[in-house]
Motif scaffolding. Sequence first.
Motif, PDB file in Angstrom:
ATOM      1  N   ILE A  47      21.318  -2.001  11.121  1.00 43.24           N
ATOM      2  CA  ILE A  47      21.189  -1.855  12.573  1.00 43.24           C
ATOM      3  C   ILE A  47      19.884  -2.475  13.063  1.00 43.24           C
ATOM      4  O   ILE A  47      19.847  -3.161  14.087  1.00 43.24           O
ATOM      5  CB  ILE A  47      21.284  -0.367  12.980  1.00 43.24           C
ATOM      6  N   HIS A  48      18.809  -2.231  12.322  1.00 46.94           N
ATOM      7  CA  HIS A  48      17.517  -2.835  12.684  1.00 46.94           C
ATOM      8  C   HIS A  48      17.613  -4.354  12.635  1.00 46.94           C
ATOM      9  O   HIS A  48      17.139  -5.049  13.549  1.00 46.94           O
ATOM     10  CB  HIS A  48      16.434  -2.344  11.726  1.00 46.94           C
ATOM     11  N   LEU A  49      18.239  -4.888  11.574  1.00 46.64           N
ATOM     12  CA  LEU A  49      18.352  -6.326  11.425  1.00 46.64           C
ATOM     13  C   LEU A  49      19.185  -6.934  12.540  1.00 46.64           C
ATOM     14  O   LEU A  49      18.817  -7.965  13.118  1.00 46.64           O
ATOM     15  CB  LEU A  49      18.973  -6.639  10.057  1.00 46.64           C
ATOM     16  N   GLU A  50      20.296  -6.312  12.861  1.00 46.77           N
ATOM     17  CA  GLU A  50      21.146  -6.826  13.943  1.00 46.77           C
ATOM     18  C   GLU A  50      20.416  -6.817  15.281  1.00 46.77           C
ATOM     19  O   GLU A  50      20.571  -7.724  16.101  1.00 46.77           O
ATOM     20  CB  GLU A  50      22.427  -5.997  14.029  1.00 46.77           C
ATOM     21  N   ASP A  51      19.594  -5.802  15.505  1.00 47.33           N
ATOM     22  CA  ASP A  51      18.815  -5.728  16.734  1.00 47.33           C
ATOM     23  C   ASP A  51      17.802  -6.859  16.807  1.00 47.33           C
ATOM     24  O   ASP A  51      17.589  -7.459  17.861  1.00 47.33           O
ATOM     25  CB  ASP A  51      18.103  -4.372  16.807  1.00 47.33           C
ATOM     26  N   ARG A  52      17.178  -7.162  15.661  1.00 45.90           N
ATOM     27  CA  ARG A  52      16.206  -8.251  15.617  1.00 45.90           C
ATOM     28  C   ARG A  52      16.878  -9.600  15.843  1.00 45.90           C
ATOM     29  O   ARG A  52      16.314 -10.485  16.496  1.00 45.90           O
ATOM     30  CB  ARG A  52      15.472  -8.261  14.269  1.00 45.90           C
ATOM     31  N   VAL A  53      18.077  -9.773  15.295  1.00 43.36           N
ATOM     32  CA  VAL A  53      18.815 -11.023  15.497  1.00 43.36           C
ATOM     33  C   VAL A  53      19.110 -11.224  16.976  1.00 43.36           C
ATOM     34  O   VAL A  53      18.952 -12.326  17.517  1.00 43.36           O
ATOM     35  CB  VAL A  53      20.128 -11.030  14.683  1.00 43.36           C
ATOM     36  N   LYS A  54      19.532 -10.159  17.655  1.00 44.16           N
ATOM     37  CA  LYS A  54      19.804 -10.256  19.096  1.00 44.16           C
ATOM     38  C   LYS A  54      18.545 -10.648  19.860  1.00 44.16           C
ATOM     39  O   LYS A  54      18.604 -11.443  20.802  1.00 44.16           O
ATOM     40  CB  LYS A  54      20.328  -8.921  19.609  1.00 44.16           C
ATOM     41  N   SER A  55      17.415 -10.103  19.453  1.00 46.30           N
ATOM     42  CA  SER A  55      16.151 -10.419  20.103  1.00 46.30           C
ATOM     43  C   SER A  55      15.795 -11.892  19.927  1.00 46.30           C
ATOM     44  O   SER A  55      15.345 -12.560  20.865  1.00 46.30           O
ATOM     45  CB  SER A  55      15.035  -9.532  19.527  1.00 46.30           C
ATOM     46  N   LEU A 125      15.154 -18.912  12.167  1.00 43.91           N
ATOM     47  CA  LEU A 125      15.079 -17.465  11.944  1.00 43.91           C
ATOM     48  C   LEU A 125      16.417 -16.796  12.264  1.00 43.91           C
ATOM     49  O   LEU A 125      16.840 -15.864  11.562  1.00 43.91           O
ATOM     50  CB  LEU A 125      13.977 -16.862  12.817  1.00 43.91           C
ATOM     51  N   ASP A 126      17.068 -17.259  13.306  1.00 45.03           N
ATOM     52  CA  ASP A 126      18.378 -16.732  13.696  1.00 45.03           C
ATOM     53  C   ASP A 126      19.369 -16.911  12.545  1.00 45.03           C
ATOM     54  O   ASP A 126      20.085 -15.970  12.156  1.00 45.03           O
ATOM     55  CB  ASP A 126      18.852 -17.466  14.946  1.00 45.03           C
ATOM     56  N   ARG A 127      19.419 -18.099  11.985  1.00 41.04           N
ATOM     57  CA  ARG A 127      20.340 -18.378  10.875  1.00 41.04           C
ATOM     58  C   ARG A 127      20.036 -17.503   9.671  1.00 41.04           C
ATOM     59  O   ARG A 127      20.945 -16.929   9.052  1.00 41.04           O
ATOM     60  CB  ARG A 127      20.244 -19.848  10.468  1.00 41.04           C
ATOM     61  N   LEU A 128      18.759 -17.397   9.329  1.00 43.51           N
ATOM     62  CA  LEU A 128      18.362 -16.607   8.161  1.00 43.51           C
ATOM     63  C   LEU A 128      18.723 -15.136   8.335  1.00 43.51           C
ATOM     64  O   LEU A 128      19.354 -14.520   7.467  1.00 43.51           O
ATOM     65  CB  LEU A 128      16.867 -16.750   7.924  1.00 43.51           C
ATOM     66  N   MET A 129      18.316 -14.562   9.460  1.00 45.03           N
ATOM     67  CA  MET A 129      18.514 -13.130   9.665  1.00 45.03           C
ATOM     68  C   MET A 129      19.989 -12.780   9.830  1.00 45.03           C
ATOM     69  O   MET A 129      20.438 -11.712   9.402  1.00 45.03           O
ATOM     70  CB  MET A 129      17.691 -12.668  10.863  1.00 45.03           C
ATOM     71  N   THR A 130      20.760 -13.680  10.432  1.00 45.91           N
ATOM     72  CA  THR A 130      22.199 -13.457  10.554  1.00 45.91           C
ATOM     73  C   THR A 130      22.844 -13.406   9.181  1.00 45.91           C
ATOM     74  O   THR A 130      23.678 -12.535   8.889  1.00 45.91           O
ATOM     75  CB  THR A 130      22.851 -14.555  11.408  1.00 45.91           C
ATOM     76  N   ASN A 131      22.471 -14.331   8.313  1.00 49.45           N
ATOM     77  CA  ASN A 131      23.016 -14.355   6.954  1.00 49.45           C
ATOM     78  C   ASN A 131      22.576 -13.145   6.144  1.00 49.45           C
ATOM     79  O   ASN A 131      23.361 -12.595   5.366  1.00 49.45           O
ATOM     80  CB  ASN A 131      22.608 -15.648   6.246  1.00 49.45           C
ATOM     81  N   TYR A 132      21.322 -12.709   6.328  1.00 50.57           N
ATOM     82  CA  TYR A 132      20.857 -11.508   5.634  1.00 50.57           C
ATOM     83  C   TYR A 132      21.688 -10.300   6.070  1.00 50.57           C
ATOM     84  O   TYR A 132      22.054  -9.447   5.257  1.00 50.57           O
ATOM     85  CB  TYR A 132      19.383 -11.252   5.925  1.00 50.57           C
TER      86      TYR A 132
END
Length: 274
Positions: A47-55, A125-132
């Motif tokens: 949930i934290h990661l998805e929130d950061r991706v949206k940001s 960063l978007d690509r990386l965090m989305t894949n993570y």
Amino acid sequence: MQSSTQCPRHLKRQPGRTSGAEPTQSRRASPAMLKVRKSSMESAALIHLEDRVKSVKRAKNRLYRNPGVRAESLLEAALECFAEEDFESVTIPLIAKKLGVAHSLIYYYFKNKDSLYQSSVLHALDRLMTNYGEVVARHESPAALLSAYLDLNVEMSETLRSLVRIMFVNAGGAKDAGPKFIDSFVEDFYESEKRVLADCIRKGVEVGMFACPDPDEMAAFISRNIDGIYFGSFMPHGAPIPAAMRYLKEVVWGLLHYAGDPSAKSPSTTKSGR
């Protein structure tokens, strides 16, 4: 990210050694127990990661003059240019020449070089965090998740190397080159990584898969060593990223006293990172 001193695989952390617990006999957690732990991980790290991706996506979209698929391809080329040259040396005409387009096209999508630079790094960063995030959502076993996470750092090596190279190229210059707008997003990247790794290790301890007295410090240890692998890849005699990551995985399994569960092993990485 400070383009002169930081990158998403090299943020300053307090040094420290990760001590292992006394060796214990690894036991296989029941599927029901793993599902409970996976649900817990999703409610925290994911949930934290998805929130950061949206940001990150919101920040990137605000930088566009005009959004579009063409703008995404421009960002890939821009990231490569900023990785190859220091910030002051990169120009819009240079990027346009690399792409074989008129520089007016770049100005159609981006206001200036600063916004293009910021957008290209946020795009990565978007690509990386989305894949993570996809890796976290896909795996129930803590060992499978940790293994897949390390493998992903090889699969995404081109993007990660560009981000690391940006720091290499700009570090130590007379000027603190490059805009600092994305510093907070780099910090978010590392915070998300730490949460994913620490939560994964903590769940592994809870189900009897791992033995580790300090999951947070172990997470920092893993992250620091991923950084080291990428920086080492730029050295004349640096180890290839896939081989170095496989060795790190073996070291981590030893520190976690993980005997190995065949169902948790991910396919061997064969993609070259050099």
